[in-house]
Design an enzyme around this catalytic site. Sequence first.
Site, PDB file in Angstrom:
ATOM      1  CG  ASP A 170      -2.289   0.630   0.953  1.00  0.00           C
ATOM      2  OD1 ASP A 170      -2.266   1.796   0.528  1.00  0.00           O
ATOM      3  OD2 ASP A 170      -3.339   0.006   1.168  1.00  0.00           O
ATOM      4  CG  HIS A 197      -1.679   1.438  -3.203  1.00  0.00           C
ATOM      5  ND1 HIS A 197      -2.830   1.244  -2.472  1.00  0.00           N
ATOM      6  CD2 HIS A 197      -1.483   0.290  -3.890  1.00  0.00           C
ATOM      7  CE1 HIS A 197      -3.299   0.022  -2.705  1.00  0.00           C
ATOM      8  NE2 HIS A 197      -2.494  -0.562  -3.561  1.00  0.00           N
TER       9      HIS A 197
END
Length: 502
Positions: free
Chosen positions: A311, A345
């Site tokens: 993430d 991300h």
Amino acid sequence: MKKLVCLLLLGVALTASAQKHHACDKDKPCANCENPYKRFTKDLPFQMPEVAAPQFPDRQVNLRDYGAVGDGIVLNTDAFARAIDALSQQGGGKLVVPAGVWFTGPIQLKSNINLHLQVGAVILFSPDETLYPIIETSFEGLDTRRCLSPLSANGCENIAITGRGVIDGNGQYWRPVKRGKVTDAQWKEVTARPGGVVSKKDYWVPSQGYADAEKSADMNVVKATSETEWNHFKRFLRPVMISLVNCKNVLLQGVIFQNSPAWNIHPLMCENIILDNVLARNPSYAQNGDALDLESCKNALIVNSKFDAGDDGICIKSGKDKDGRRRGRPCENVVVDGCTVFAGHGGFVVGSEMSGGVRNILVKSCLFLGTDVGLRFKSTRGRGGIVENIFIKKVSMTDIKTDAITFNMYYGGKSVAEMLADGDNPDNTTKAPVNEGTPIFRNIDIQNIVCNGAGRAMEFNGLPEMPIQGINLKNIVITAKKDAVFTNCENITKEKVNITLQ
């Protein structure tokens, strides 16, 4: 002759002084030594006090002396607790974790403790959920209940996690897995784990209780009506691995932090905190597997470190919606220098939980290699908060999957790659009323950026009722498949911005 004697005596005195200075233990900063972190707070574009590493008494104990066994089998929860209590009662010092695999339940640090992992030391946290009581805490910026973190400190001063070992959260027993994010071999291994279920198409969760909790959860906050139900949902209440709450004078140095149940490292409402030469890593498919989430902290240095996550990599936060605004503590005075972010991300990220505000941030001399997004700013209506005085310079990026730079005020919980794959196209023309829930992004300076390879150069997608304001783009070179897009922006200055389409 007298002059020669004086010179000899002066030489002896200087040599003794130098020897005394160089005899200082690098892990124990002293008053006579120059603060090695002082240089990171010089000549900043905002006011920030000098930050120094915490100091500890010249005392140490060995974990083995408290009955611990480093065979990866014996549970050492009590041994860690006894060692920390004994050291604390003596006034603090260094708890040495020698080479070995130290299997344990949760560890709770106390003030004036330096948890020091020697070369070859692995702290491996047990996946047994019964060892982790449910506590009142904060998760993803909201006040809620979650399991106690594997390693935590609350209200402590002068604490450290140092050395050259590894801290492993055994997160594969806690996290859900999406079929599309793993290989066939990985999916076969995941679905063979005992207790887990495929709760919906191509989505594995570690227990039926996890699946049941998701049905009623709102933004990862569970609706439970009894302790029995809370305990049934326990796997869903997966904790951040390193939880530091309301702590002051914190040092994380040299250690590898990996495989966390949820976020990896989460300092919350801490002051004077240093992350130096750490590696925070998670599998690329780790759901909510952020490497670092610095939330509502003040005076922080993140230097010479590496982040490789499923993430966001380096993420700045300050609480979510009403809970974050009620807390009212911005994340401020932060220097990120000399860091590398691999998969994830976003390389450097602000939000989306930024309701308490973010200000006075410097990011410099960083590398983002293969992240979904390079520089990522995200929020949505209802957050509120002000993000301002952000300075970014000397960042090199390669192989950025989507946007080199993105400002998205319509964040809905998806990565940019997921939004593009799903064809999300939010309405950015209809105005909403401006109120305390309207996020504000302004006064952000981005200079000397090179990105070789991106899906899109830049996306600025502001709110029509509150455009993104005062962004300075200077000396930026981007090679991308698509050009930059600017929507609902004001006072965007561009100087020597060169975008080459592939």
